[in-house]
Every structure is written in structure tokens, then in C-alpha cells.
Design a protein around this motif. Structure first.
Motif, PDB file in Angstrom:
ATOM      1  N   GLU A  13       6.198   5.642  -9.833  1.00  0.00           N
ATOM      2  CA  GLU A  13       7.053   4.562 -10.330  1.00  0.00           C
ATOM      3  C   GLU A  13       6.852   3.292  -9.522  1.00  0.00           C
ATOM      4  N   ALA A  14       6.689   3.426  -8.208  1.00  0.00           N
ATOM      5  CA  ALA A  14       6.482   2.245  -7.367  1.00  0.00           C
ATOM      6  C   ALA A  14       5.139   1.580  -7.663  1.00  0.00           C
ATOM      7  N   ILE A  15       4.093   2.373  -7.842  1.00  0.00           N
ATOM      8  CA  ILE A  15       2.771   1.815  -8.156  1.00  0.00           C
ATOM      9  C   ILE A  15       2.770   1.193  -9.544  1.00  0.00           C
ATOM     10  N   SER A  38     -13.194  -4.689  -4.732  1.00  0.00           N
ATOM     11  CA  SER A  38     -13.418  -3.438  -5.448  1.00  0.00           C
ATOM     12  C   SER A  38     -12.083  -2.802  -5.807  1.00  0.00           C
ATOM     13  N   LYS A  39     -12.156  -1.711  -6.567  1.00  0.00           N
ATOM     14  CA  LYS A  39     -10.929  -1.049  -6.989  1.00  0.00           C
ATOM     15  C   LYS A  39     -10.177  -0.484  -5.799  1.00  0.00           C
ATOM     16  N   TRP A  40     -10.875   0.211  -4.902  1.00  0.00           N
ATOM     17  CA  TRP A  40     -10.198   0.783  -3.744  1.00  0.00           C
ATOM     18  C   TRP A  40      -9.664  -0.311  -2.822  1.00  0.00           C
ATOM     19  N   ALA A  41     -10.413  -1.403  -2.652  1.00  0.00           N
ATOM     20  CA  ALA A  41      -9.922  -2.505  -1.824  1.00  0.00           C
ATOM     21  C   ALA A  41      -8.658  -3.120  -2.425  1.00  0.00           C
ATOM     22  N   THR A  42      -8.610  -3.208  -3.751  1.00  0.00           N
ATOM     23  CA  THR A  42      -7.412  -3.730  -4.416  1.00  0.00           C
ATOM     24  C   THR A  42      -6.224  -2.809  -4.207  1.00  0.00           C
ATOM     25  N   VAL A  83      -2.049  -3.207  -3.953  1.00  0.00           N
ATOM     26  CA  VAL A  83      -1.118  -2.322  -4.650  1.00  0.00           C
ATOM     27  C   VAL A  83      -0.216  -1.580  -3.674  1.00  0.00           C
ATOM     28  N   LEU A  84      -0.805  -0.918  -2.674  1.00  0.00           N
ATOM     29  CA  LEU A  84      -0.008  -0.108  -1.749  1.00  0.00           C
ATOM     30  C   LEU A  84       0.997  -0.934  -0.934  1.00  0.00           C
ATOM     31  N   PRO A  85       0.622  -2.095  -0.390  1.00  0.00           N
ATOM     32  CA  PRO A  85       1.636  -2.874   0.339  1.00  0.00           C
ATOM     33  C   PRO A  85       2.822  -3.296  -0.525  1.00  0.00           C
ATOM     34  N   VAL A  86       2.568  -3.649  -1.787  1.00  0.00           N
ATOM     35  CA  VAL A  86       3.667  -4.047  -2.669  1.00  0.00           C
ATOM     36  C   VAL A  86       4.512  -2.839  -3.066  1.00  0.00           C
ATOM     37  N   ALA A  87       3.864  -1.700  -3.264  1.00  0.00           N
ATOM     38  CA  ALA A  87       4.577  -0.492  -3.693  1.00  0.00           C
ATOM     39  C   ALA A  87       5.193   0.276  -2.533  1.00  0.00           C
ATOM     40  N   LEU A  88       4.925  -0.121  -1.296  1.00  0.00           N
ATOM     41  CA  LEU A  88       5.372   0.645  -0.138  1.00  0.00           C
ATOM     42  C   LEU A  88       6.885   0.821  -0.064  1.00  0.00           C
ATOM     43  N   PRO A  89       7.710  -0.203  -0.339  1.00  0.00           N
ATOM     44  CA  PRO A  89       9.166   0.035  -0.299  1.00  0.00           C
ATOM     45  C   PRO A  89       9.626   1.157  -1.214  1.00  0.00           C
ATOM     46  N   GLY A  90       9.116   1.202  -2.447  1.00  0.00           N
ATOM     47  CA  GLY A  90       9.478   2.286  -3.363  1.00  0.00           C
ATOM     48  C   GLY A  90       8.961   3.630  -2.897  1.00  0.00           C
ATOM     49  N   ILE A  91       7.762   3.644  -2.334  1.00  0.00           N
ATOM     50  CA  ILE A  91       7.203   4.895  -1.820  1.00  0.00           C
ATOM     51  C   ILE A  91       8.047   5.422  -0.660  1.00  0.00           C
ATOM     52  N   LEU A  92       8.454   4.524   0.224  1.00  0.00           N
ATOM     53  CA  LEU A  92       9.279   4.945   1.354  1.00  0.00           C
ATOM     54  C   LEU A  92      10.644   5.446   0.900  1.00  0.00           C
ATOM     55  N   THR A  93      11.181   4.834  -0.156  1.00  0.00           N
ATOM     56  CA  THR A  93      12.470   5.298  -0.677  1.00  0.00           C
ATOM     57  C   THR A  93      12.363   6.742  -1.158  1.00  0.00           C
ATOM     58  N   GLY A  94      11.319   7.053  -1.910  1.00  0.00           N
ATOM     59  CA  GLY A  94      11.122   8.430  -2.359  1.00  0.00           C
ATOM     60  C   GLY A  94      10.884   9.382  -1.208  1.00  0.00           C
ATOM     61  N   ILE A  98      12.185   0.217   7.989  1.00  0.00           N
ATOM     62  CA  ILE A  98      10.778  -0.044   7.669  1.00  0.00           C
ATOM     63  C   ILE A  98      10.633  -0.550   6.241  1.00  0.00           C
ATOM     64  N   ARG A  99      11.386   0.053   5.311  1.00  0.00           N
ATOM     65  CA  ARG A  99      11.321  -0.373   3.917  1.00  0.00           C
ATOM     66  C   ARG A  99      11.780  -1.818   3.756  1.00  0.00           C
ATOM     67  N   ASN A 100      12.892  -2.182   4.378  1.00  0.00           N
ATOM     68  CA  ASN A 100      13.397  -3.553   4.271  1.00  0.00           C
ATOM     69  C   ASN A 100      12.446  -4.552   4.902  1.00  0.00           C
ATOM     70  N   LYS A 101      11.772  -4.160   5.975  1.00  0.00           N
ATOM     71  CA  LYS A 101      10.808  -5.045   6.603  1.00  0.00           C
ATOM     72  C   LYS A 101       9.655  -5.357   5.676  1.00  0.00           C
ATOM     73  N   PHE A 102       9.153  -4.350   4.963  1.00  0.00           N
ATOM     74  CA  PHE A 102       8.051  -4.592   4.040  1.00  0.00           C
ATOM     75  C   PHE A 102       8.521  -5.339   2.801  1.00  0.00           C
ATOM     76  N   GLN A 103       9.789  -5.131   2.386  1.00  0.00           N
ATOM     77  CA  GLN A 103      10.321  -5.887   1.251  1.00  0.00           C
ATOM     78  C   GLN A 103      10.353  -7.377   1.558  1.00  0.00           C
ATOM     79  N   LYS A 104      10.724  -7.751   2.769  1.00  0.00           N
ATOM     80  CA  LYS A 104      10.752  -9.155   3.133  1.00  0.00           C
ATOM     81  C   LYS A 104       9.351  -9.722   3.244  1.00  0.00           C
ATOM     82  N   ARG A 105       8.411  -8.881   3.655  1.00  0.00           N
ATOM     83  CA  ARG A 105       7.036  -9.356   3.858  1.00  0.00           C
ATOM     84  C   ARG A 105       6.328  -9.595   2.540  1.00  0.00           C
ATOM     85  N   TYR A 106       6.565  -8.717   1.578  1.00  0.00           N
ATOM     86  CA  TYR A 106       5.833  -8.826   0.315  1.00  0.00           C
ATOM     87  C   TYR A 106       6.752  -9.226  -0.819  1.00  0.00           C
TER      88      TYR A 106
END
Length: 314
Positions: free
Chosen positions: A187-189, A206-210, A215-226, A306-314
Motif C-alpha cells: 500500500e505504501a509503494i 534505471s528501474k532499481w535506482a528509481t 520510491v522507497l524513501p517516499v514509501a518508508l513512513p508507510g512501511i515503518l507503520t506496518g 523515525i517515521r515522522n522524521k522521514f515524513q518531514k524529509r520527503y
């Protein structure tokens, strides 16, 4: 009487007894709006009462547990070893066992869960196979924990001959909470805006670089929540460890993942059962519950920070 007065008098006499169509529609809509307002207020009051009731029950439980743990929760209790005598019992080995258990569960669950979500969302072809996998993962999240205990006993305990070690318990608990991490990570991704991917591809990435840098930095807050929810469930589960045959009286402090161990929920469960024979075990169970709640609070607070820190960053 002039002509204008006669015309005006006829209009008044011939005025229709029923309201016009527009006025009827207006009155109907006004009635519907009024009903919706009343329904909204009723729902608000109902939800408020439900929340207050849940908080009241929680407050009563915490007060009851705190009252029973008075005089038993001490530094001696935290640093002592398990004993058949309630006044001499301690939970130092139990705390170490729980920490080492989570040290196995956390990396296995997060790495496998996030990797599975990345494959299903970014690499797997959209079709019946992906839908079949997603459906089964969602269904696994609702399977009773006892079933995972039986699976862990069969595969890890007997087939791989890991017995009741920390590694066997950690892998079993990882299977239990893995679907939660997978679904939350998907859901986060999925929620990452498409224009971010397009911009990365337009820059020649490339796809993996993207995936790794966008993708992962933006989706990290949702991933950490789960992950928070999954690890919180894992540290409080009892049934899989009971089925796995985790002992309750371990005098040796576990030093490696291959040692036998016991965990906080296991000790709480068996001390609660033993209150039939010895009433003081209820006080030990209450003190252990306080320790477990503090561990949960610290874990969740760290992850939320950690989740809130990444939310503010991204």
C-alpha cells in the motif's frame, strides 16, 4: 375600482392552494439535510461514547495491573532469575530472551516483507498470478496464530531440528507477522505518485535506482507503520510459542540464537495459570505485564520517531 385593481384582486382569489413545485422540492431537500445533520450528531455521540468506553476499560486494566505489581516490580525483580518461589523470582533471562527473539524477527520480517512488496508492485506482471498471490497474502494475515505455531513446530522445530531455540521461535513469529508487513508495504509503494517515477526515468535512472532512491524513501513512513504493528503483535503473541514448546523455567541466560529461551508473554501466560495454586503468581504476572508494556512503548516510540522524521524529509 380601476382596471389594475380588478386584475390584482383576481390574482389573489385565483392563487393556488398548494405550493409550487420548486417550493416542494426545497422543503424536501431541507428535510433531508436536517435528517443528515441529526444522523451526523448521533454518529458523533455514538463514536465518542465508544472511544470513552474503550479508554475506560483500558484505564481500569492498567490501574488493576499497576496495583497488583506494587511491591513486586523492583530492580531485584528485573535483574533476578526465574525461581519456583515467587518472592525470589526475577525476569532478567526472560527479558534477554524476548530481546533476542525480536532481534531475529525484525530483520527477517522487514527484509522479506519489503522485498516481496517491491517485487509484486514493481516487477511482477499484472495479471491473474499476481492477483492470486495478493489474495493469498491477504488471507494469511487472518490465519489464527496457532496454525503458524504448528507450522513452525513441523518445519523449524522437527524438520530442521532447531528445537525450541531462539532461531526457531523467531522464524515462526516472522511467518506470523510477515503478511502484515507485505500488505502495508504494498500500500505504501502503491501510494507513491507516478510523476516521481517518471521524473526519475526521464533523468536516465534505471528501474532499481528509481526504486532505491525515489520510491522507497517516499514509501518508508508507510512501511515503518506496518512494521510497527507487525513487531508489536510479534512480541505479544503467546500461542505459537506455546505450540513450539518454549519452556517456562529457564535458569540459564540465553547467549546465542541456538539456545533455549522463554519470552515475556509465555511467562505471563504460565504465571497466570499458576495463580490457582499460588496467589502471588498473579503479582508476578502483573509486574511482567508492566515490563512488556514499557518495551512496547519504547519500540513504538522509536519507530514513530523515525517515521515522522522521514515524513518531514520527503
Amino acid at each position: 375600482m380601476n382596471f389594475k385593481a380588478e386584475v390584482l384582486e383576481k390574482k389573489i382569489i385565483n392563487k393556488p392552494k398548494y405550493p409550487r413545485k420548486s417550493e416542494a422540492i426545497y422543503n424536501t431537500e431541507a428535510g433531508r439535510i436536517q435528517k443528515r445533520i441529526i444522523l451526523d450528531k448521533a454518529a458523533k455521540i455514538l463514536f465518542l461514547l465508544s472511544t470513552l468506553f474503550a479508554l475506560l476499560v483500558l484505564a481500569i486494566l492498567i490501574f488493576r495491573i499497576g496495583h497488583q505489581s506494587v511491591g513486586w516490580l523492583s530492580l531485584k525483580f528485573l535483574k533476578g532469575n526465574l525461581s519456583i518461589f515467587p518472592e525470589k523470582a526475577g525476569i532478567y533471562g526472560v527479558i534477554i530472551g524476548s530481546i533476542r527473539l525480536m532481534a531475529v524477527v525484525a530483520p527477517v520480517t522487514i527484509i522479506l516483507g519489503v522485498a516481496t512488496a517491491i517485487y509484486l508492485e514493481e516487477y511482477a506482471s499484472k495479471g491473474k498470478l499476481q492477483a492470486f498471490i495478493n489474495t493469498n497474502i491477504s488471507n494469511l494475515a487472518g490465519v489464527p496464530s496457532v496454525i503458524f505455531g504448528l507450522l513452525g513446530l513441523t518445519v523449524f522445530g522437527r524438520l530442521l531440528n532447531l528445537g525450541s531455540s531462539i532461531l526457531a521461535g523467531g522464524l515462526t513469529m516472522s511467518l506470523l507477522v510477515l503478511p502484515i508487513v507485505v500488505v502495508a508495504s504494498q500500500e505504501a509503494i502503491r501510494a507513491v505518485p507516478g510523476f516521481l517515477r517518471d521524473a526519475s526515468y526521464a533523468m536516465g535512472a534505471s528501474k532499481w535506482a528509481t526504486i532505491r532512491t525515489v520510491v522507497l524513501p517516499v514509501a518508508l513512513p508507510g512501511i515503518l507503520t506496518g512494521s510497527i504493528l507487525a513487531l508489536s503483535r510479534a512480541i505479544g503473541e503467546t500461542a505459537p510459542l506455546v505450540v513450539l514448546g518454549i519452556p517456562t523455567l529457564i535458569l540459564k541466560i540465553p547467549t546465542s540464537i541456538m539456545d533455549d529461551f522463554t519470552a515475556l508473554p509465555i511467562q505471563i501466560y504460565y504465571w497466570t495459570l499458576d495463580t490457582v495454586l499460588t496467589a502471588e503468581y498473579a503479582n508476578l504476572a502483573a509486574a511482567t505485564i508492566i515490563v512488556l508494556l514499557v518495551m512496547l512503548f519504547l519500540m513504538n516510540s522509536t519507530a514513530i520517531f523515525i517515521r515522522n522524521k522521514f515524513q518531514k524529509r520527503y
